[in-house]
Design a protein around this motif. Structure first.
Motif, PDB file in Angstrom:
ATOM      1  N   ARG A 274      -6.127 -17.892   8.948  1.00 54.82           N
ATOM      2  CA  ARG A 274      -4.687 -17.674   8.654  1.00 54.82           C
ATOM      3  C   ARG A 274      -4.684 -16.109   8.483  1.00 54.82           C
ATOM      4  O   ARG A 274      -5.389 -15.710   7.457  1.00 54.82           O
TER       5      ARG A 274
ATOM      6  N   LEU B 133      -3.620 -12.315   7.400  1.00 55.54           N
ATOM      7  CA  LEU B 133      -2.967 -11.594   6.049  1.00 55.54           C
ATOM      8  C   LEU B 133      -1.724 -11.210   6.437  1.00 55.54           C
ATOM      9  O   LEU B 133      -1.177 -11.028   7.669  1.00 55.54           O
ATOM     10  N   PRO B 134      -0.718 -11.462   5.461  1.00 53.30           N
ATOM     11  CA  PRO B 134       0.450 -11.070   6.034  1.00 53.30           C
ATOM     12  C   PRO B 134       0.518  -9.352   6.162  1.00 53.30           C
ATOM     13  O   PRO B 134      -0.510  -8.915   5.764  1.00 53.30           O
ATOM     14  N   GLY B 135       1.646  -8.764   6.929  1.00 50.84           N
ATOM     15  CA  GLY B 135       1.643  -7.586   7.268  1.00 50.84           C
ATOM     16  C   GLY B 135       1.727  -6.351   6.080  1.00 50.84           C
ATOM     17  O   GLY B 135       2.514  -7.016   5.239  1.00 50.84           O
ATOM     18  N   PHE B 136       1.337  -5.191   6.020  1.00 48.73           N
ATOM     19  CA  PHE B 136       1.735  -4.650   4.836  1.00 48.73           C
ATOM     20  C   PHE B 136       1.359  -2.923   5.455  1.00 48.73           C
ATOM     21  O   PHE B 136       0.605  -2.825   6.226  1.00 48.73           O
ATOM     22  N   ASN B 137       1.727  -1.915   4.752  1.00 46.35           N
ATOM     23  CA  ASN B 137       1.357  -0.806   4.821  1.00 46.35           C
ATOM     24  C   ASN B 137       0.280  -0.203   4.254  1.00 46.35           C
ATOM     25  O   ASN B 137       0.272  -0.638   3.045  1.00 46.35           O
ATOM     26  N   LEU B 138      -0.651   0.428   4.660  1.00 42.79           N
ATOM     27  CA  LEU B 138      -2.010   0.759   4.094  1.00 42.79           C
ATOM     28  C   LEU B 138      -1.890   2.326   3.913  1.00 42.79           C
ATOM     29  O   LEU B 138      -1.928   3.134   4.691  1.00 42.79           O
TER      30      LEU B 138
ATOM     31  N   ARG C 285      -3.584   5.985   2.314  1.00 39.93           N
ATOM     32  CA  ARG C 285      -5.029   6.456   1.882  1.00 39.93           C
ATOM     33  C   ARG C 285      -5.086   7.470   1.295  1.00 39.93           C
ATOM     34  O   ARG C 285      -5.219   8.582   1.797  1.00 39.93           O
TER      35      ARG C 285
ATOM     36  N   ILE D  97      -5.575  -1.266  -4.196  1.00 40.62           N
ATOM     37  CA  ILE D  97      -6.943  -1.885  -3.809  1.00 40.62           C
ATOM     38  C   ILE D  97      -8.260  -1.019  -4.036  1.00 40.62           C
ATOM     39  O   ILE D  97      -8.213   0.006  -3.671  1.00 40.62           O
TER      40      ILE D  97
ATOM     41  N   LEU E 218      -7.367  -9.788  -1.906  1.00 40.05           N
ATOM     42  CA  LEU E 218      -7.268 -10.414  -0.408  1.00 40.05           C
ATOM     43  C   LEU E 218      -6.990 -11.856  -0.384  1.00 40.05           C
ATOM     44  O   LEU E 218      -6.030 -12.274   0.275  1.00 40.05           O
ATOM     45  N   PRO E 219      -7.835 -12.533  -1.073  1.00 39.75           N
ATOM     46  CA  PRO E 219      -7.542 -14.310  -1.116  1.00 39.75           C
ATOM     47  C   PRO E 219      -6.039 -14.521  -1.531  1.00 39.75           C
ATOM     48  O   PRO E 219      -5.508 -15.410  -1.092  1.00 39.75           O
TER      49      PRO E 219
ATOM     50  N   ARG F 114      -3.770 -13.540   1.284  1.00 34.48           N
ATOM     51  CA  ARG F 114      -3.849 -14.604   2.213  1.00 34.48           C
ATOM     52  C   ARG F 114      -3.229 -16.103   1.803  1.00 34.48           C
ATOM     53  O   ARG F 114      -2.498 -16.612   2.679  1.00 34.48           O
TER      54      ARG F 114
ATOM     55  N   ASP G 186      -4.877   2.328  -1.296  1.00 29.46           N
ATOM     56  CA  ASP G 186      -6.274   2.468  -1.240  1.00 29.46           C
ATOM     57  C   ASP G 186      -6.651   3.331  -1.956  1.00 29.46           C
ATOM     58  O   ASP G 186      -6.629   4.601  -1.690  1.00 29.46           O
ATOM     59  N   ILE G 187      -7.499   2.909  -3.205  1.00 31.24           N
ATOM     60  CA  ILE G 187      -7.694   4.126  -4.211  1.00 31.24           C
ATOM     61  C   ILE G 187      -9.143   4.491  -3.819  1.00 31.24           C
ATOM     62  O   ILE G 187      -9.989   5.460  -4.586  1.00 31.24           O
TER      63      ILE G 187
END
Lengths: 291, 155
Positions: A2, A4-9, A11, A31, A38-39, A42, A53-54
């Motif tokens: 299954r 992960l749904p979409g998202f903007n990452l 950095r 994150i 992540l679980p 999902r 993202d840190i």
């Protein structure tokens, strides 16, 4: 499988840039290790449009001591906490608790700050951090504040942070000589398991007399909790085996745990007493045993 | 987004959407099939790889976040003396049944013996606590790891 749904990452490369993003974006999560986030994503327990993202924030790395305070940067992995000579020397109870979190793989990836921000009532690091008076340094574009670790827990898997706020470090005060702390966990097995109950105790002794006591329990309520009634019962007393037995039994009526797949409420109550007693006995010995 | 990283000692460059996991990038895009899809929630260890030399679950890592880092699977450790010893000990000791957990377990065991050439039984147990095996009951894999430690030449 299954996805992960979409998202903007995103950095960012500095704390300022990260805080600006967190402030500007509407549906955002930071994150670090990602082993809890992540679980949840999902399973659609959390949906976010943007993830910050840190890992690029170098100011969030490392373990240092400044004016006696142990500072653990938010990007410090659980393995780094376990392997740190500074943690072993200044906050051995934290080391003891972190060794119980997840597996080698999880500890190599997950962070200490993440274990707290995920706000699981069963987070093994929480009781340990609570009894040694740890605080989190919380930053946002609006400013910086310090929050006691217990106040970061708002409910099961809910922290008290604003959506624009980031924990940047965990601060642990210097513990006085003649003090000791210990962590105890009961799980269904030894490895990679959630706590049925976990407990930590901190004692400061003046000769045979207890001058300060802090006790925390996890997996027993919606958040990890302190037990002020039991703490008060220890203060000013000589900690004979009878006194320890009597006051740890008092936990039974002070907690109100739930029944779930891991244990019944009544079993949790019984075990809370047992773990508090074990933690107190160990902390007492580490504090010099009233010698 | 493009992600550049080192896979088993070789530089690779892939296009990875933000929501793609390292596990899926390795299996679907790069054909690294030793990395198994198990629980997909960081519990079973079948997808264990080395990231910067440390065992991690590749189902718990966004592929885009391995940018600039080094990823190693058992394919990249084929000729490493510790892995040669582990492979021999696992085969001769019958430490494999269905084999699904084996690549992940070998990665965890490799990292253990690399950092600690003479582990105690307890240390070996802890090292594979994150690798679930539904066939062997762990006794033979643990024996094989300790046997491999004896077989590995001291450096």
């Amino acid at each position: 499988m299954r996805p992960l749904p979409g998202f903007n990452l995103h950095r960012p490369t500095s704390l300022g840039e990260a805080l600006e993003l967190m402030g500007a974006l509407k549906s955002v999560k930071p994150i670090a290790g990602g082993t809890d986030l992540l679980p949840l994503m999902r399973d659609r327990a959390i949906t976010v449009e943007d993830i910050v993202d840190i890992r690029g924030l170098h100011e969030l790395k490392g373990i240092t001591v400044e004016d006696g305070t142990l500072r653990i940067g938010a990007l410090t992995t659980l393995t780094e906490v376990l392997e740190s000579p500074l943690v072993a020397e200044k906050a051995s109870v934290l080391r003891e608790a972190v060794g119980h979190i997840g597996s080698v793989q999880t500890r190599n990836q997950g962070t200490l700050a993440g274990n707290i921000c995920n706000a699981s009532p069963a987070a093994d690091s929480a009781p340990a951090l609570m009894v040694i008076g740890a605080q989190a340094r919380v930053s946002s574009a609006r400013g910086v504040r310090r929050v006691p670790v217990e106040e970061l827990f708002a409910g099961p898997k809910m922290n008290s942070l604003g959506k624009d706020e980031l924990v940047t470090e965990i601060l642990i005060p210097e513990l006085p000589s003649g003090s000791g702390a210990a962590f105890e966990k009961l799980g269904r097995r030894r490895g990679i398991t959630l706590a049925v109950v976990n407990a930590a105790a901190y004692l400061a002794m003046d000769g045979k007399k207890c001058v300060d006591a802090r006790i925390a329990l996890g997996a027993i309520a919606a958040t990890p909790i302190r037990l002020p009634e039991v703490e008060a019962a220890y203060k000013g007393r000589e900690l004979t085996p009878e006194a320890i037995e009597e006051s740890s039994r008092a936990c039974y009526s002070l907690v109100n745990p739930v029944d779930d797949v891991r244990a019944s409420a009544d079993y949790r109550r019984e075990m809370a007493c047992v773990l508090v007693k074990r933690a107190i006995v160990k902390a007492h010995a580490r504090a010099g045993g009233g010698q | 987004m493009m992600v550049d990283f080192v896979l088993n000692g070789r530089a690779v460059s892939c296009d990875a959407p933000a929501n793609i996991l390292l596990l899926d990038l390795l299996r679907s895009e790069l054909g690294v099939l030793s990395v198994k899809r198990g629980c997909e929630q960081g519990e079973c260890g079948a997808c264990t790889v080395l990231l910067g030399g440390r065992p991690v679950n590749s189902c718990m890592i966004l592929a885009a976040r391995v940018e600039g880092r080094s990823v190693t699977t058992i394919e990249g450790l084929r000729d490493e003396p510790i892995m040669v010893a582990l492979r021999k000990a696992f085969m001769e000791g019958g430490a494999v049944q269905c084999g699904f957990c084996t690549p992940g377990m070998l990665i965890s065991a490799y990292a253990l013996l690399r950092d600690n050439p003479s582990p105690t039984p307890h240390e070996a147990k802890t090292a594979i606590e994150g690798n679930i095996c539904r066939c062997t009951g762990y006794a033979l894999p643990l024996e094989a790891i300790l046997k491999a430690a004896e077989m590995t030449p001291a450096e």
